[in-house]
Design a protein around this motif. Structure first.
Motif, short mmCIF file in Angstrom:
data_model
loop_
_atom_site.label_atom_id
_atom_site.label_comp_id
_atom_site.label_asym_id
_atom_site.label_seq_id
_atom_site.Cartn_x
_atom_site.Cartn_y
_atom_site.Cartn_z
N SER A 21 0.86 -1.19 0.00
CA SER A 21 0.00 0.00 0.00
C SER A 21 0.89 1.24 0.00
CB SER A 21 -0.91 0.01 1.23
OG SER A 21 -1.73 -1.16 1.26
N ILE A 22 0.69 2.12 -0.97
CA ILE A 22 1.52 3.30 -1.15
C ILE A 22 0.72 4.55 -0.77
CG2 ILE A 22 2.90 4.65 -2.76
CD1 ILE A 22 3.99 1.85 -2.26
N TYR A 23 1.35 5.39 0.03
CA TYR A 23 0.78 6.69 0.42
C TYR A 23 1.75 7.77 -0.05
CZ TYR A 23 -2.12 3.82 3.52
OH TYR A 23 -2.98 2.88 4.03
N VAL A 24 1.25 8.75 -0.78
CA VAL A 24 2.10 9.83 -1.31
C VAL A 24 1.83 11.11 -0.52
CG1 VAL A 24 2.17 8.79 -3.59
CG2 VAL A 24 0.42 10.49 -3.06
N PHE A 25 2.85 11.97 -0.46
CA PHE A 25 2.73 13.26 0.23
C PHE A 25 2.59 14.37 -0.82
CE2 PHE A 25 4.95 10.65 3.40
CZ PHE A 25 4.15 10.88 4.51
N GLN A 51 -0.50 -5.76 -5.44
CA GLN A 51 -0.25 -7.09 -4.91
C GLN A 51 1.08 -7.60 -5.46
OE1 GLN A 51 -3.36 -9.98 -5.43
NE2 GLN A 51 -2.32 -11.55 -4.24
N GLU A 52 1.89 -8.13 -4.56
CA GLU A 52 3.21 -8.62 -4.97
C GLU A 52 3.21 -10.14 -5.03
OE1 GLU A 52 7.43 -7.07 -3.85
OE2 GLU A 52 6.92 -8.59 -2.37
N PHE A 77 -1.35 -3.86 -9.89
CA PHE A 77 -2.22 -2.87 -9.27
C PHE A 77 -3.57 -3.49 -8.92
CE2 PHE A 77 -5.30 0.73 -9.76
CZ PHE A 77 -4.90 1.41 -8.61
N VAL A 78 -4.09 -3.14 -7.72
CA VAL A 78 -5.37 -3.65 -7.23
C VAL A 78 -6.32 -2.47 -7.08
CG1 VAL A 78 -6.53 -5.04 -5.48
CG2 VAL A 78 -4.11 -5.46 -5.98
N PRO A 79 -7.14 -2.17 -8.10
CA PRO A 79 -7.98 -0.96 -8.05
C PRO A 79 -9.03 -0.98 -6.96
CG PRO A 79 -8.51 -2.32 -9.96
CD PRO A 79 -7.28 -2.89 -9.36
N GLU A 80 -9.58 -2.15 -6.63
CA GLU A 80 -10.66 -2.21 -5.63
C GLU A 80 -10.18 -1.88 -4.23
OE1 GLU A 80 -9.32 -6.48 -6.55
OE2 GLU A 80 -9.76 -4.63 -7.64
N ARG A 81 -8.87 -1.93 -3.99
CA ARG A 81 -8.32 -1.58 -2.68
C ARG A 81 -7.76 -0.16 -2.65
NH1 ARG A 81 -6.01 -5.55 1.09
NH2 ARG A 81 -7.09 -7.54 0.88
N SER A 82 -7.76 0.52 -3.78
CA SER A 82 -7.09 1.82 -3.89
C SER A 82 -8.09 2.97 -3.85
CB SER A 82 -6.28 1.87 -5.19
OG SER A 82 -5.37 0.78 -5.27
N VAL A 83 -7.57 4.16 -3.53
CA VAL A 83 -8.42 5.35 -3.43
C VAL A 83 -8.71 5.96 -4.80
CG1 VAL A 83 -7.64 5.89 -1.11
CG2 VAL A 83 -6.43 6.85 -3.07
N ALA A 126 11.30 23.61 -12.94
CA ALA A 126 10.49 24.01 -11.80
C ALA A 126 10.89 23.22 -10.56
CB ALA A 126 9.01 23.78 -12.11
N PRO A 127 10.98 23.86 -9.40
CA PRO A 127 11.37 23.14 -8.19
C PRO A 127 10.26 22.22 -7.66
CG PRO A 127 10.88 25.43 -7.69
CD PRO A 127 10.83 25.31 -9.17
N ILE A 128 9.01 22.48 -8.02
CA ILE A 128 7.89 21.63 -7.62
C ILE A 128 7.10 21.27 -8.87
CG2 ILE A 128 5.76 21.48 -6.27
CD1 ILE A 128 6.97 23.33 -4.24
N LEU A 129 6.85 19.97 -9.06
CA LEU A 129 6.22 19.47 -10.27
C LEU A 129 4.78 19.06 -10.01
CD1 LEU A 129 9.11 17.15 -11.57
CD2 LEU A 129 8.67 19.56 -12.17
N ASN A 130 3.97 19.17 -11.05
CA ASN A 130 2.60 18.67 -11.04
C ASN A 130 2.54 17.46 -11.96
OD1 ASN A 130 -0.12 18.18 -11.05
ND2 ASN A 130 -0.74 20.22 -11.72
N ILE A 131 2.57 16.25 -11.36
CA ILE A 131 2.62 15.01 -12.14
C ILE A 131 1.59 14.03 -11.58
CG2 ILE A 131 5.05 15.30 -12.75
CD1 ILE A 131 5.77 13.34 -10.56
N THR A 132 1.39 12.92 -12.28
CA THR A 132 0.47 11.89 -11.79
C THR A 132 1.18 11.04 -10.74
OG1 THR A 132 1.10 10.25 -13.45
CG2 THR A 132 -0.65 11.81 -14.04
N THR A 133 0.38 10.39 -9.93
CA THR A 133 0.94 9.48 -8.92
C THR A 133 1.71 8.35 -9.59
OG1 THR A 133 -0.91 9.99 -7.43
CG2 THR A 133 0.36 8.00 -6.97
N HIS A 134 1.22 7.85 -10.71
CA HIS A 134 1.91 6.77 -11.43
C HIS A 134 3.29 7.23 -11.88
CE1 HIS A 134 2.95 4.25 -14.92
NE2 HIS A 134 2.34 3.29 -14.24
#
Length: 536
Positions: A21-25, A51-52, A77-83, A126-134
């Protein structure tokens, strides 16, 4: 662990459901932070669950009692367990490549820091990027990474920068673990070396107390070798990037410490038998870049079965030049704050939200709240108690964790004071993501097996022992009653003429008749099938 055994089949392709389970800041105040008006504020978003699946391939049983294999992992990737969908969700994240290169130049020299700052300025990154979580997790195109991979292909062998992509890029490592036979051989050789090389000479002169104290100290520093522990990883018993050198190196005794030695640690898939509360396990996974010590915390039950809780030690991410277990993590005698570990060249590892770390780490970033239940790392193991030790031998030989929650956080340490555009990041430890690798429960097959072994089998064993004991007593009592109640037993008088009737020597009667004549008239010797003659 022999080929075809139950443990071997489980180990080759573990039937366990392991989830990551991955949590991003997500940075929520990029403009105010870059203007120097506010501290960096982050928002935790997740989980994004994968799932590994693990396989141990090319297993080879070596003549010295060890087992070599290649671990192969893949994540789905397990979509049913993800936000949400990591390919659609966008986040604000610090520019890892830009900050990493600037910090590396700062550590090299002042001239290098100014040169890198001047070279990076025209790129307008840019010092801060706007990208997707993937993209953050599995890689995104970055001009700095492309340039570095072209100029330094031996060091930067990738063209996309992603945190999980770098962490799980295990390649094809060959791991060798110690089987019970190898452990016994090494223990016997070690005892022989101590007696032959040290003790025998000293005993000739005197049994000095200081000598034995020195032997004990040396044994305490050396990591114990136990069943299924790592022997070598890609042919080396240690981690070269933390200073380990070959054993025949002239300075090996000083440079090789428990800090950079892999021997005696575990890859986390199998643990030794006869686990006790005093155990301290060192778990190694290449993604962590170091070993993590796991120690006993408490005991309880899982699915009605007694179990021990092991958690990461308080000093797991500490570093001290005076501690042989953590000294190798101090570069040029400079150690990191408590709770922060180095995953060079860019990453730094800790528990999530800097739990068990120096309070200043979590207080420097808004949005962090360390919590034991959410952020501690725990492995639950089946112990071997005194009352059920023999009945628990199968599970102690399996050595598979009953439940596990390993949680780690990846952060970026920045030193960029010579770059005016990046100055707000100077001397800041920025949390990027944290991951929870969890084994939530065993498969129904394993749960049934453990319940049979530890819930039902002990009672069956006790009942079987009682039945055997009663049967033995009844046989003894029956024999005693037959002996006491027999009339011949009370009026027994030896007569060879009677005895011979029931002896196997009756097969050769002629010589025996001569003997019978001494007792009177010869009597016809009859073969009788009964063993007890009726006195009536």
């Amino acid at each position: 662990m022999y080929e075809g055994s139950y443990l071997n089949r489980l180990w080759k392709k573990p039937p366990l459901e392991v989830f990551i389970s991955i949590y991003v800041f997500n940075v929520t105040n990029p403009e105010a932070f870059m203007r120097g008006e506010e501290r960096l504020r982050v928002q935790e978003i997740g989980p994004y669950v994968y799932q590994e699946f693990l396989e141990h391939r090319n297993s080879t049983f070596n003549p010295n009692g060890t087992l070599s294999f290649v671990p192969v992992r893949r994540q789905v990737f397990v979509p049913e367990r993800s936000v949400g969908d990591p390919k659609e969700d966008r986040i604000m994240i610090p520019n890892i490549a830009l900050l990493g290169v600037s910090s590396a130049a700062y550590r090299m020299s002042t001239i290098a820091a100014f040169a890198v700052a001047a070279a990076l300025k025209p790129l307008g990154m840019a010092p801060i990027l706007n990208i997707t979580t993937h993209d953050l997790l599995w890689g995104y195109d970055d001009p700095l990474v492309r340039i570095a991979s072209t100029l330094l292909p031996e060091i930067i062998h990738f063209q996309k920068l992603g945190i999980l992509d770098r962490m799980f890029d295990d390649g094809f490592d060959t791991v060798t673990i110690n089987l019970p036979q190898s452990v016994r051989n090494q223990q016997r050789d070690a005892e022989s070396d101590i007696v032959d090389d040290d003790v025998s000479d000293v005993l000739v002169e005197s049994l000095q107390e200081e000598y034995y104290h020195d032997i004990e100290s040396r044994l305490k520093v050396k990591e114990p070798i136990r069943d299924y522990s790592i022997d070598v990883w890609n042919g080396s018993p240690g981690l070269a990037h933390w200073g380990y050198v070959a054993k025949d190196h002239w300075d090996a005794d000083r440079r090789n410490t428990p800090c950079n030695t892999l021997q005696g640690s575990y890859d986390g898939s199998v643990f030794p038998r006869n686990i006790s509360k005093t155990e301290v396990f060192k778990v190694y996974r290449k993604a962590f870049c170091r070993t993590l010590p796991i120690a006993f915390e408490r005991e309880g039950e899982v699915d009605g079965i007694k179990a021990y809780w092991f958690s990461i030690q308080e000093n797991a991410f500490e570093s001290s030049v005076d501690d042989p277990y953590t000294s190798c993590y101090c570069k040029k005698n400079q150690c990191l704050p408590k709770g922060l570990g180095d995953l060079s060249p860019c990453w730094y590892i800790s528990l999530p939200h800097f739990y068990k770390g120096d309070p200043s780490l979590s207080q420097a970033i808004d949005g962090l709240s360390p919590n034991k239940e959410k952020h501690d790392a725990v492995i639950i193991m089946q112990p071997v108690g005194d009352n059920h030790r023999k009945m628990m031998q199968l599970n102690s030989q399996l050595g598979i964790p009953m439940k596990a929650n390993i949680r780690v956080q990846i952060s970026l340490l920045t030193n960029v004071s010579f770059n005016s555009e990046l100055r707000p990041f100077h001397n800041t430890i920025i949390p990027l993501i944290w991951a929870e690798m969890s084994l939530e429960k065993l498969t129904p097959e394993l749960i049934l097996l453990l319940n049979l072994l530890f819930g039902i089998a002990p009672y069956l064993q006790t009942g079987f022992v009682c039945i055997l004991a009663l049967l033995g007593v009844s046989l003894i009592a029956t024999a005693a009653l037959v002996l006491l109640c027999s009339s011949e037993a009370t009026t027994f008088e030896y007569d060879p003429r009677k005895s011979i009737r029931y002896s196997t020597v009756n097969m050769i009667p002629y010589p025996l008749r001569k003997e019978l004549e001494k007792y009177g008239e010869p009597e016809v010797i009859r073969r009788e099938p009964l063993l007890i003659e009726n006195s009536a």
